[in-house]
Design a protein around this motif. Structure first.
Motif, PDB file in Angstrom:
ATOM      1  N   TYR A 158       0.753  -1.205   0.033  1.00 16.31           N
ATOM      2  CA  TYR A 158       0.167  -0.058   0.090  1.00 16.31           C
ATOM      3  C   TYR A 158       0.888   1.378   0.125  1.00 16.31           C
ATOM      4  CZ  TYR A 158      -3.256   3.514   1.387  1.00 16.31           C
ATOM      5  OH  TYR A 158      -4.271   4.611   1.538  1.00 16.31           O
ATOM      6  N   ALA A 159       2.008   1.186   0.983  1.00 16.02           N
ATOM      7  CA  ALA A 159       2.790   2.430   0.853  1.00 16.02           C
ATOM      8  C   ALA A 159       3.355   2.497  -0.577  1.00 16.02           C
ATOM      9  CB  ALA A 159       3.632   2.180   2.051  1.00 16.02           C
ATOM     10  N   ASN A 160       3.948   1.559  -1.197  1.00 13.75           N
ATOM     11  CA  ASN A 160       4.665   1.688  -2.403  1.00 13.75           C
ATOM     12  C   ASN A 160       3.604   2.423  -3.403  1.00 13.75           C
ATOM     13  OD1 ASN A 160       6.999   0.844  -1.470  1.00 13.75           O
ATOM     14  ND2 ASN A 160       6.829  -1.413  -2.099  1.00 13.75           N
ATOM     15  N   CYS A 161       2.197   1.753  -3.559  1.00 14.27           N
ATOM     16  CA  CYS A 161       1.252   2.043  -4.424  1.00 14.27           C
ATOM     17  C   CYS A 161       1.069   3.779  -3.999  1.00 14.27           C
ATOM     18  CB  CYS A 161      -0.050   1.636  -4.287  1.00 14.27           C
ATOM     19  SG  CYS A 161       0.016  -0.157  -4.900  1.00 14.27           S
ATOM     20  N   GLN A 162       0.833   4.094  -2.792  1.00 14.16           N
ATOM     21  CA  GLN A 162       0.653   5.458  -2.520  1.00 14.16           C
ATOM     22  C   GLN A 162       1.964   6.339  -2.897  1.00 14.16           C
ATOM     23  OE1 GLN A 162       0.360   5.985   1.868  1.00 14.16           O
ATOM     24  NE2 GLN A 162      -1.240   7.470   1.498  1.00 14.16           N
ATOM     25  N   HIS A 163       2.963   6.118  -2.779  1.00  7.72           N
ATOM     26  CA  HIS A 163       4.141   6.682  -3.423  1.00  7.72           C
ATOM     27  C   HIS A 163       3.953   7.036  -4.957  1.00  7.72           C
ATOM     28  CE1 HIS A 163       8.088   8.365  -3.696  1.00  7.72           C
ATOM     29  NE2 HIS A 163       8.640   7.487  -4.398  1.00  7.72           N
ATOM     30  N   ASP A 164       3.693   5.779  -5.601  1.00  3.64           N
ATOM     31  CA  ASP A 164       3.824   5.728  -6.982  1.00  3.64           C
ATOM     32  C   ASP A 164       2.616   6.494  -7.637  1.00  3.64           C
ATOM     33  OD1 ASP A 164       4.976   4.817  -9.549  1.00  3.64           O
ATOM     34  OD2 ASP A 164       3.440   2.998  -9.471  1.00  3.64           O
ATOM     35  N   PHE A 165       1.700   6.592  -7.023  1.00  4.19           N
ATOM     36  CA  PHE A 165       0.357   7.523  -7.536  1.00  4.19           C
ATOM     37  C   PHE A 165       0.738   9.006  -7.060  1.00  4.19           C
ATOM     38  CE2 PHE A 165      -2.015   3.714  -7.818  1.00  4.19           C
ATOM     39  CZ  PHE A 165      -2.172   3.808  -9.208  1.00  4.19           C
ATOM     40  N   ARG A 166       1.443   9.289  -5.963  1.00  5.46           N
ATOM     41  CA  ARG A 166       1.684  10.776  -5.517  1.00  5.46           C
ATOM     42  C   ARG A 166       2.915  11.335  -6.246  1.00  5.46           C
ATOM     43  NH1 ARG A 166       0.472  11.094   0.751  1.00  5.46           N
ATOM     44  NH2 ARG A 166      -2.029  10.672   0.730  1.00  5.46           N
TER      45      ARG A 166
END
Length: 82
Positions: free
Chosen positions: A54-62
């Protein structure tokens, strides 16, 4: 733009699934070997994997300007004029 967004979603789902399964596997090993077959290492390991995904996805989309290595094109036809 939509193609890049779809690729990000695919990467996020795959990354989260891999990290969750790996955490579950590590939790299973620890549960069997060290914690007398308790269930909390399974939940702890899969929770860690899910959280990291989830943290990696959040970083990728931000970070919209992050370019991944598979997208970069190398131009080898540049001539040096010295």
């Amino acid at each position: 733009m939509a193609d890049q967004h779809g690729r990000k979603w695919d990467r996020c789902v795959a990354d989260t699934a891999i990290k969750t399964a790996t955490g579950l596997g590590v939790g299973l090993v620890f549960s069997l070997l060290f914690f007398k077959r308790r269930t909390w290492p399974l939940f702890f390991g899969s929770g860690l994997g899910l959280g990291m995904g989830y943290a990696n996805c959040q970083h990728d989309f931000r970070s919209p300007y992050l370019v991944h290595g598979r997208i970069v094109k190398v131009i080898s036809s540049l001539k040096k004029t010295f």
